[in-house]
Design a protein around this motif. Structure first.
Motif: not given
Length: 175
Positions: A67-74
């Motif tokens: 929900i909070l982060f844009g960087g999905k890879e991590t």
């Protein structure tokens, strides 16, 4: 009182996990390292509290991070493997044949990493570019497998160290 302390401990570890994943999203070179470190926090919950608390923390961290982060890879590295693997290790450790256990661990890891790449490519539209072509992709997966082997060995060492040096202190604080 024990339930409140247990919930607070799990909440603190969830918050720490979310913060670590956030740093991994912001600092690109850490996007592979911090999901691993976050997974290591699960050892504290598994050994001190319960597998149920570790599962709740895993799901909470996964949900909040998506929900909070844009960087999905991590986040995907955490969700697809490093978050739940310390919990899964308990079941895998019951397999008596070491070679079979090792092969099964590698298989689970490789399926998870392939899943991460497929989701990144087909769901989020992030291409898997590599300046070395197909050979680079193979080298990337070989490097990931070596990292996994080190990670699994590190988990074994951490559990041993935790049991010998920290378990009594942390369980004393929680209970």
């Amino acid at each position: 009182m024990r339930t409140a302390k247990t919930a607070a401990f799990a909440g603190v570890l969830t918050a720490m996990s979310v913060v670590l994943l956030f740093v991994g999203v912001i600092v690109s070179p850490l996007s592979y390292v911090l999901p691993i470190a976050t997974g290591l926090l699960m050892i504290l919950l598994i050994e001190s509290v319960s597998v149920k608390s570790a599962l709740l923390t895993y799901f909470s961290t996964s949900f909040l991070s998506f929900i909070l982060f844009g960087g999905k890879e991590t986040v995907l590295f955490y969700v697809f493997f490093f978050g739940y693997y310390p919990i899964l290790r308990l079941s895998l450790s019951k397999i008596k044949i070491k070679l079979l256990r090792f092969i099964l661990k590698l298989l689970i890891f490789n399926v998870a990493m392939a899943g991460v790449q497929l989701v990144l490519i087909y769901v989020f539209g992030i291409p898997f570019d590599n300046m070395f072509g197909k050979m680079g992709i193979a080298l990337f997966f070989i490097a990931l497998n070596l990292i996994f082997i080190l990670y699994d060995f590190t988990l074994d060492m951490l559990v041993t160290i935790y049991d010998k040096k920290l378990k009594r202190k942390i369980t004393g604080i929680i209970k």
